[in-house]
Design a protein around this motif. Structure first.
Motif, PDB file in Angstrom:
ATOM      1  N   UNK A 175     -19.836  30.924  -1.729  1.00 20.07           N
ATOM      2  CA  UNK A 175     -19.901  32.449  -2.023  1.00 20.07           C
ATOM      3  C   UNK A 175     -21.032  32.254  -3.414  1.00 20.07           C
ATOM      4  N   UNK A 176     -20.898  31.596  -4.200  1.00 17.65           N
ATOM      5  CA  UNK A 176     -21.930  31.376  -5.297  1.00 17.65           C
ATOM      6  C   UNK A 176     -23.521  31.507  -4.742  1.00 17.65           C
ATOM      7  N   UNK A 177     -23.962  30.436  -3.959  1.00 16.92           N
ATOM      8  CA  UNK A 177     -24.899  30.533  -3.291  1.00 16.92           C
ATOM      9  C   UNK A 177     -25.506  31.786  -2.462  1.00 16.92           C
ATOM     10  N   UNK A 209     -28.856  37.403 -11.303  1.00 12.45           N
ATOM     11  CA  UNK A 209     -28.232  37.121  -9.886  1.00 12.45           C
ATOM     12  C   UNK A 209     -27.497  35.763 -10.175  1.00 12.45           C
ATOM     13  N   UNK A 210     -28.017  34.913 -11.195  1.00 13.58           N
ATOM     14  CA  UNK A 210     -27.217  33.523 -11.428  1.00 13.58           C
ATOM     15  C   UNK A 210     -25.758  33.974 -11.779  1.00 13.58           C
ATOM     16  N   UNK A 211     -25.631  34.952 -12.846  1.00 13.16           N
ATOM     17  CA  UNK A 211     -24.481  35.057 -13.393  1.00 13.16           C
ATOM     18  C   UNK A 211     -23.575  35.745 -12.303  1.00 13.16           C
ATOM     19  N   UNK A 228     -33.972  27.593  -4.661  1.00  7.50           N
ATOM     20  CA  UNK A 228     -33.525  26.581  -5.615  1.00  7.50           C
ATOM     21  C   UNK A 228     -32.409  27.218  -6.777  1.00  7.50           C
ATOM     22  N   UNK A 229     -33.033  28.435  -7.340  1.00  7.42           N
ATOM     23  CA  UNK A 229     -32.052  29.004  -7.907  1.00  7.42           C
ATOM     24  C   UNK A 229     -30.531  29.003  -7.491  1.00  7.42           C
ATOM     25  N   UNK A 230     -30.411  29.624  -6.188  1.00  9.28           N
ATOM     26  CA  UNK A 230     -28.803  29.660  -5.692  1.00  9.28           C
ATOM     27  C   UNK A 230     -28.256  28.365  -5.332  1.00  9.28           C
ATOM     28  N   UNK A 231     -29.069  27.264  -5.072  1.00 11.21           N
ATOM     29  CA  UNK A 231     -28.259  26.115  -4.954  1.00 11.21           C
ATOM     30  C   UNK A 231     -28.168  25.461  -6.432  1.00 11.21           C
ATOM     31  N   UNK A 248     -23.285  27.612 -14.893  1.00  9.93           N
ATOM     32  CA  UNK A 248     -24.208  28.071 -13.727  1.00  9.93           C
ATOM     33  C   UNK A 248     -25.396  28.510 -13.776  1.00  9.93           C
ATOM     34  N   UNK A 249     -25.370  29.466 -14.741  1.00 11.34           N
ATOM     35  CA  UNK A 249     -26.651  30.236 -15.198  1.00 11.34           C
ATOM     36  C   UNK A 249     -27.705  29.232 -15.753  1.00 11.34           C
TER      37      UNK A 249
END
Length: 207
Positions: free
Chosen positions: A178-180, A154-156, A97-100, A123-124
């Motif tokens: 790439x972010x995910x 990881x979020x940043x 969920x965090x990555x999405x 995003x964070x």
């Protein structure tokens, strides 16, 4: 459905599962499940939209987000007893969920023409604040604040990966992918392999 809406729906559903699983560990009733699932699911996106002055807030404009969170809560309510380690499941679902959610926040900020630092922050915020609210309400130490955990980091990192990728392509898909990937790899590494940041250790003062 555009890609940003799809990311928001996915993040809402998976975060709602983690909220409902947390409710199961606290042995709440069905209303408690729905409340904690919904809080977790839309908390980060709500703060994002408030900070970006998006009106109306995404789940007020489209109440299906709350319906999705409620369905996730009901699903967990009748199946949670089947899982031997709900905490472990929460950790992995939360990583997904965090990555999405970070990608969703980055996408929204990019689509509204925000500067790089705001894109990274949104995003964070989108990725971390729902889980933070969930853990605080459930009276647990927030995952985002546990010693050395690669969570906010990881979020940043995922958001920064998206920003770098935007310099290489005009398509939105590549930065969000790439972010995910970056966010998920770092968070999964922290869970599976114990990747950590150095933590502060106090020392007695010199005489």
């Amino acid at each position: 459905m555009n890609p940003l809406d799809a990311l928001d729906y996915a993040a809402v559903f998976v975060f709602a599962l983690t909220g409902a699983l947390t409710a199961s560990r606290a042995q709440l009733d069905i209303i408690g499940f729905v409340f904690l699932a919904s809080l977790t699911a839309v908390g980060g996106g709500t703060i994002r939209d408030l900070l970006l002055d998006r009106n109306p807030i995404f789940w007020i404009e489209d109440p299906r987000y709350i319906l999705i969170a409620s369905l996730a809560a009901a699903l967990v309510f009748v199946t949670a007893h089947r899982f031997e380690s709900r905490l472990r499941l929460i950790l992995w679902l939360d990583a997904l969920a965090l990555s999405v959610a970070v990608s969703a926040g980055v996408g929204v900020a990019l689509s509204t023409g925000q500067s790089a630092i705001i894109v990274a922050l949104m995003g964070a915020v989108t990725g971390t604040m729902g889980g933070l609210m969930r853990d605080v309400v459930a009276n647990e130490v927030p995952l985002a604040l546990k010693q050395g955990e690669l969570y906010v980091t990881a979020a940043f990192a995922g958001a920064i990966a998206a920003l770098f990728t935007t310099e290489l392509t005009n398509h939105l898909f590549a930065p969000l992918a790439a972010c995910t990937v970056v966010t998920l790899v770092l968070r999964a590494g922290s869970i599976a392999f114990g990747w950590r940041l150095p933590v502060y250790k106090s020392r007695p003062p010199k005489q």
